[in-house]
Design an enzyme around this catalytic site. Structure first.
Site, PDB file in Angstrom:
ATOM      1  N   ARG A  64     106.177 -76.991   6.147  1.00 21.67           N
ATOM      2  CA  ARG A  64     104.847 -76.712   5.661  1.00 21.67           C
ATOM      3  C   ARG A  64     104.648 -76.753   4.057  1.00 21.67           C
ATOM      4  NH1 ARG A  64     101.446 -75.787   8.891  1.00 21.67           N
ATOM      5  NH2 ARG A  64     102.534 -74.429  10.051  1.00 21.67           N
ATOM      6  N   MET A  89      94.911 -81.738  11.488  1.00 25.41           N
ATOM      7  CA  MET A  89      95.529 -80.816  12.441  1.00 25.41           C
ATOM      8  C   MET A  89      96.904 -80.106  12.250  1.00 25.41           C
ATOM      9  SD  MET A  89      93.364 -81.304  14.972  1.00 25.41           S
ATOM     10  CE  MET A  89      93.816 -80.673  16.361  1.00 25.41           C
ATOM     11  N   ARG A  90      96.609 -79.670  10.761  1.00 22.78           N
ATOM     12  CA  ARG A  90      97.886 -78.901  10.403  1.00 22.78           C
ATOM     13  C   ARG A  90      97.380 -77.689   9.623  1.00 22.78           C
ATOM     14  NH1 ARG A  90     103.193 -80.821   9.566  1.00 22.78           N
ATOM     15  NH2 ARG A  90     103.777 -79.646   7.579  1.00 22.78           N
ATOM     16  N   HIS A 108      84.386 -77.058  12.580  1.00 26.37           N
ATOM     17  CA  HIS A 108      85.199 -76.253  13.702  1.00 26.37           C
ATOM     18  C   HIS A 108      84.117 -76.512  15.033  1.00 26.37           C
ATOM     19  CE1 HIS A 108      87.896 -74.234  16.198  1.00 26.37           C
ATOM     20  NE2 HIS A 108      87.091 -73.545  16.789  1.00 26.37           N
ATOM     21  N   LEU A 143      93.447 -68.552   9.990  1.00 22.80           N
ATOM     22  CA  LEU A 143      92.832 -69.938  10.713  1.00 22.80           C
ATOM     23  C   LEU A 143      91.437 -69.837  11.200  1.00 22.80           C
ATOM     24  CD1 LEU A 143      93.935 -72.746  12.251  1.00 22.80           C
ATOM     25  CD2 LEU A 143      94.296 -71.108  14.463  1.00 22.80           C
TER      26      LEU A 143
HETATM   27  C1  GRF Z   1      86.129 -82.586  15.436  1.00 22.55           C
HETATM   28  O1  GRF Z   1      85.569 -81.936  16.845  1.00 22.55           O
HETATM   29  C2  GRF Z   1      86.148 -81.363  14.615  1.00 22.55           C
HETATM   30  O2  GRF Z   1      85.259 -80.364  14.801  1.00 22.55           O
HETATM   31  C3  GRF Z   1      87.753 -81.084  14.641  1.00 22.55           C
HETATM   32  O3  GRF Z   1      88.517 -81.861  14.974  1.00 22.55           O
HETATM   33  C4  GRF Z   1      87.584 -82.990  15.626  1.00 22.55           C
HETATM   34  C5  GRF Z   1      87.808 -84.170  14.597  1.00 22.55           C
HETATM   35  O4  GRF Z   1      87.133 -85.319  15.089  1.00 22.55           O
HETATM   36  N1  GRF Z   1      88.235 -80.141  13.542  1.00 22.55           N
HETATM   37  P1  GRF Z   1      87.036 -86.747  14.315  1.00 22.55           P
HETATM   38  O5  GRF Z   1      88.101 -87.079  13.725  1.00 22.55           O
HETATM   39  O6  GRF Z   1      86.218 -86.164  13.104  1.00 22.55           O
HETATM   40  O7  GRF Z   1      86.419 -87.745  14.877  1.00 22.55           O
END
Ligand code: GRF
Length: 199
Positions: A64, A89-90, A108, A143
């Site tokens: 990280r 996603m990190r 979120h 988080l």
């Molecule tokens: C969304 O649902 C967002 O809330 C979450 O990850 C997803 C990303 O979707 N954090 P996208 O890549 O913006 O279509």
């Protein structure tokens, strides 16, 4: 004018919704760079086809701290002053958070503090909630935790599945993420404890 650095890992629909409102002149900002930690993220192609600077910075195999140092360097190279997490996603390191104080936002897909973490829409659906939604918030060292900028609620209909609920939430995500940016860049505001106050 604010310079945005978008971080994503996947499809990038939130990024595209924001980009559309930036180019329509509704959000007074410029997207300086879009960075993906996964080279195959469809969001990168979307950025390229919009003529934006798109950088693939693979995180695989890196710890990280060293990855985040590369990220900070790339964002600073592009003179970014706001970091927009759009399906990134990190988890970010403390050093990263300190590099952009009160300038990192996330979306979120639940009404925080309910259902932080992965697959929030499924978590909420499986729990049997009658109302779910989404949250735009500042990012702190915990988080899905920082001060909330905007939320939108989405009622769960009896006929919903986790998938139809996710789709309804996504529509609201696109709306409130853009709207949060518009407000933060056009109105005076301050963070008062956990509260984001528009003055
Ligand atoms: C969304 O649902 C967002 O809330 C979450 O990850 C997803 C990303 O979707 N954090 P996208 O890549 O913006 O279509």
């Amino acid at each position: 004018m604010s310079r945005l650095g978008v971080l994503l890992s996947g499809r990038g629909s939130n990024f595209q919704a924001i980009a559309a409102r930036v180019s329509a002149g509704e959000i007074p900002a410029e997207i300086a760079v879009v960075i993906a930690n996964r080279p195959d993220a469809p969001g990168l192609d979307a950025a390229r086809s919009l003529g934006l600077k798109a950088v693939s910075l693979p995180s695989k195999g890196l710890d990280r701290e060293s990855y985040d140092r590369q990220l900070i360097a790339t964002l600073k190279e592009h003179n970014v002053d706001w970091v927009i997490l759009a399906g990134y996603m990190r988890i970010l390191s403390a050093e990263f958070i300190r590099a952009f104080p009160q300038r990192i936002l996330n979306i979120h897909p639940s009404l925080l503090p309910s259902f932080p973490g992965l697959d929030a829409q499924h978590q909420a659906f499986d729990y049997g909630v009658k109302i779910s939604g989404c949250t735009v918030h500042f990012v702190d060292e915990h988080l899905d935790h920082g001060p909330i900028v905007m939320q939108a609620q989405v009622p769960v209909d009896p006929s919903d599945t986790a998938e139809t609920l996710s789709a309804k939430i996504l529509t609201q995500e696109h709306r409130i993420y853009s709207e949060s940016l518009r407000r933060l860049f056009t109105e005076p505001w301050q963070i008062d404890g956990r509260r984001v106050v528009f003055i």
